[in-house]
Write a protein that holds these residues in place. Structure first.
Motif, PDB file in Angstrom:
ATOM      1  N   LEU A 132       0.851  -1.192   0.000  1.00 39.61           N
ATOM      2  CA  LEU A 132       0.000   0.000   0.000  1.00 39.61           C
ATOM      3  C   LEU A 132       0.885   1.240   0.000  1.00 39.61           C
TER       4      LEU A 132
ATOM      5  N   VAL B 287      -1.636   2.818  -6.701  1.00 44.02           N
ATOM      6  CA  VAL B 287      -1.052   2.059  -5.597  1.00 44.02           C
ATOM      7  C   VAL B 287      -0.149   0.963  -6.154  1.00 44.02           C
TER       8      VAL B 287
ATOM      9  N   VAL C 224      -4.765  -5.613  -3.774  1.00 43.48           N
ATOM     10  CA  VAL C 224      -5.296  -4.397  -3.147  1.00 43.48           C
ATOM     11  C   VAL C 224      -6.750  -4.577  -2.733  1.00 43.48           C
TER      12      VAL C 224
ATOM     13  N   TYR D 266      -7.124  -5.182   0.902  1.00 42.68           N
ATOM     14  CA  TYR D 266      -6.592  -4.245   1.893  1.00 42.68           C
ATOM     15  C   TYR D 266      -7.559  -3.123   2.224  1.00 42.68           C
TER      16      TYR D 266
END
Length: 435
Positions: free
Chosen positions: A199, A243, A250, A253
């Protein structure tokens, strides 16, 4: 002649790439290379390939393979860590048990129930490695590739005196992806990236001094490009930055993409978005594990040569050994306040200058508020997971899972508590003794 120890060398493809990187530099081609694994068969195969590299290229490197970690660490200058603790059984538990509670993990190796429990079963072995290093090679640099990167590195920062940096290929892989989306040569991109592992954010993206973010936004408006990286383009659209980890990573997250089947299906596509389904990495890892046990993987050893991949490790070692300056994104302690609005004890991924003086993190200043908010929450989960592992603190483990964004979006607090207890019971043999 540096002494370089590879822990987890039975992971032959990755070890082979890292070995090829090291031996591709003339200044490192006489290295004392020590390969370590607990799987004798896989270790032997990696050793045969390594020896073939040395022989075929006429190099002066020495290759030693051993299951004795302490023997391999004695006097080492660099230790490359690619271990996997526990294998399939706990990994499958970490994916399938949360799945029954509605926590749909595609990967499960960084955060969420999968990443947190993977950390708890890995940290004790990391600490054992650290104790050996403190005794046998106290000045060695540990280069960690094992996930969950930020949690493991933070545990090393807090509990050991071993100099540790974490290496991840997410930044160069993302640069490669952006170059493809923009149809520009990868080597012409300039960028400034910072955050936490998986991240981190492209704070600057330029070519010849020109901001490329407007072009990237234009590119994502094209359906065929958008479908290749759906989640990352959604994050760019809503939060203003690209990102560093792929869409299926992702999606775990953040709380937006994996809480109902319709959204998961909508985010599926091609390229980085084609691995959105739950357990996609577990299934792929299982298939690759079976392939690694296929004797044909060694191919024709007479054809094995040295090639250089995009991985950082050998370049980092080369910079320290020769004084050649380079800049890498590395996972380091935020003790220098490289990112001012993240905790000073967090593990952060920031640009680092590397040369004969070692590794020096660059000052990034503050992340934009909205980006720092994602990373701060994850850093809090990391802190609790490390406390759980180092202090055998069951309550800290429960709170780490309850703070995870995807888990919190998928379950009630009571459900999360029950799920965590079930995971503890299923993987008890691999975990610290929790109180």
């Amino acid at each position: 002649m540096p002494t370089i120890t590879f822990l987890g060398a039975g992971s032959m493809v990755f070890a082979r790439n890292l070995l090829g990187d090291v031996l591709s530099f003339p200044e490192l081609s006489d290295s004392d290379v020590r390969l370590v694994d607990i799987d004798e068969d896989r270790l032997a195969r990696t050793a045969r390939v390594a020896e073939a590299m040395v022989e075929n290229e006429g190099l002066d490197a020495t290759i030693t393979a051993t299951t004795d970690r302490r023997e391999a660490l004695d006097g080492a200058d660099y230790v490359l860590n690619v271990i996997n603790v526990g294998g399939r059984e706990p990994f499958e538990n970490e994916i399938r048990i949360p799945e029954r509670y509605g926590v749909e993990q595609a990967i499960g190796d960084t955060i969420g129930p999968g990443g947190i429990f993977r950390a708890l079963r890995t940290i004790p072995t990391m600490l054992d490695i650290a104790r050996d290093m403190e005794e046998l090679c106290p000045d060695a640099l540990l280069l960690n590739y094992t996930n969950p990167m930020a949690i493991l590195c933070r545990a090393m920062f807090e509990a050991t005196d071993v100099e540790t940096v974490g290496l991840c290929h997410s930044v160069p892989h993302t640069v490669e992806a952006i170059a493809a989306y923009l149809d520009v040569p990868q080597g012409e991109l300039d960028y400034w990236v910072a955050g936490i592992n998986h991240l981190a954010w492209f704070l600057e993206l330029e070519r010849d001094g020109e901001d490329l973010y407007p072009e990237l936004r234009e590119a994502m408006a094209e359906e065929d490009i958008y479908r290749r990286d759906t989640v990352r383009f959604e994050m760019l659209d809503h939060f203003g930055a690209f990102v560093t980890e792929s869409s299926h990573h992702v999606s775990e997250y953040v709380p937006y993409f994996r809480t109902d089947p319709e959204t998961v299906a909508a985010m599926a596509g091609e390229g980085y978005a084609d691995r959105m389904p739950t357990a996609s990495y577990l299934e792929g890892w299982t298939a690759r594990s079976e392939e690694r046990d296929d004797p044909s993987i060694e191919s024709d050893l007479s054809e094995v040569g040295v090639e250089r991949s995009e991985e950082y490790a050998a370049r980092l070692v080369h910079s320290i050994e020769t004084g050649t300056p380079r800049r890498f994104n590395l996972n380091v302690s935020n003790g220098t306040n490289a990112i001012e609005n993240l905790p000073s004890d967090a593990c952060v991924e920031v640009p680092c200058l590397v040369d004969g003086m070692g590794v020096r993190p660059c000052s990034v200043g503050e992340l934009p508020t909205e980006l720092a908010a994602f990373d701060r929450r994850h850093a809090s989960v990391h802190e609790l997971a490390v406390r759980a592992a180092l202090e055998n603190d069951r309550e800290a483990l429960h709170r780490a899972v309850k703070l995870d964004p995807l888990t919190a979006a998928s379950c009630s607090l009571d459900e999360i508590h029950e799920m965590t207890e079930e995971l503890i019971a299923a993987n008890e043999a691999y975990l610290p003794e929790l109180r």
